[in-house]
Design a protein around this motif. Structure first.
Motif, mmCIF file in Angstrom:
data_model
loop_
_atom_site.group_PDB
_atom_site.id
_atom_site.type_symbol
_atom_site.label_atom_id
_atom_site.label_comp_id
_atom_site.label_asym_id
_atom_site.label_seq_id
_atom_site.Cartn_x
_atom_site.Cartn_y
_atom_site.Cartn_z
ATOM 1 N N LEU A 10 25.640 49.077 31.900
ATOM 2 C CA LEU A 10 25.225 48.404 30.671
ATOM 3 C C LEU A 10 23.907 47.705 30.962
ATOM 4 N N VAL A 11 22.837 48.160 30.313
ATOM 5 C CA VAL A 11 21.503 47.638 30.600
ATOM 6 C C VAL A 11 20.777 47.303 29.295
ATOM 7 N N ASN A 12 19.711 46.524 29.428
ATOM 8 C CA ASN A 12 18.874 46.246 28.273
ATOM 9 C C ASN A 12 18.289 47.547 27.733
ATOM 10 N N THR A 13 18.040 47.572 26.433
ATOM 11 C CA THR A 13 17.447 48.746 25.803
ATOM 12 C C THR A 13 16.146 49.112 26.497
ATOM 13 N N HIS A 35 23.932 53.794 22.486
ATOM 14 C CA HIS A 35 23.309 52.541 22.077
ATOM 15 C C HIS A 35 24.409 51.540 21.750
ATOM 16 N N ARG A 37 25.506 47.017 21.432
ATOM 17 C CA ARG A 37 25.060 45.669 21.112
ATOM 18 C C ARG A 37 25.955 44.686 21.860
ATOM 19 N N GLY A 38 25.342 43.820 22.654
ATOM 20 C CA GLY A 38 26.086 42.818 23.410
ATOM 21 C C GLY A 38 26.518 41.671 22.518
ATOM 22 N N ASP A 55 20.593 43.909 22.206
ATOM 23 C CA ASP A 55 20.503 45.366 22.188
ATOM 24 C C ASP A 55 20.632 45.909 23.601
ATOM 25 N N LYS A 56 21.595 46.802 23.776
ATOM 26 C CA LYS A 56 21.914 47.356 25.090
ATOM 27 C C LYS A 56 21.970 48.874 25.029
ATOM 28 N N GLU A 57 21.966 49.472 26.196
ATOM 29 C CA GLU A 57 22.252 50.888 26.349
ATOM 30 C C GLU A 57 23.388 51.000 27.347
ATOM 31 N N GLY A 87 21.227 44.666 34.201
ATOM 32 C CA GLY A 87 22.403 45.489 34.046
ATOM 33 C C GLY A 87 23.591 45.093 34.882
#
Length: 103
Positions: A10-13, A35, A37-38, A55-57, A87
């Motif tokens: 789980l990382v930032n966009t 895609h 959302r945290g 916003d996460k990926e 992440g």
């Protein structure tokens, strides 16, 4: 013990490519980016001193148990909490697979 593991990062966009490059260098073949959302509250950023971007990926990577630890370590080194990717990475055992050949 399961023969396969699902690596979840789980990382930032914008950091899914960094995750996939690291995973491939550690032996993974590919992955799936979702895609997300945290939901972490503002208290988390105050307590730990990090900025939480909603916003996460989520990167899902199916690997054999043999390479799972190396994949996790490489991803965390490049996109972990101490990086701009902020992440977290973890694995889950996978017992049944249909449609893929990983070995």
């Amino acid at each position: 013990m399961s023969k396969f593991e699902l690596v979840i990062a789980l990382v930032n966009t914008g950091f899914s490519e960094v995750v996939m490059e690291a995973a491939k260098e550690a032996g993974a073949r590919g992955g799936t980016v979702v895609h997300a959302r945290g939901t972490a509250g503002k208290d988390i950023s105050k307590k730990y001193g990090i900025v939480i971007t909603p916003d996460k990926e989520m990167v899902l990577i199916l690997v054999t148990h043999k390479i799972a630890d190396n994949v996790v370590k490489e991803i965390y080194k490049r996109a972990g909490l101490a990086t701009d990717g902020q992440g977290i990475v973890f694995t889950l055992p996978v017992d049944n697979i249909a449609g893929l050949k990983l070995e």
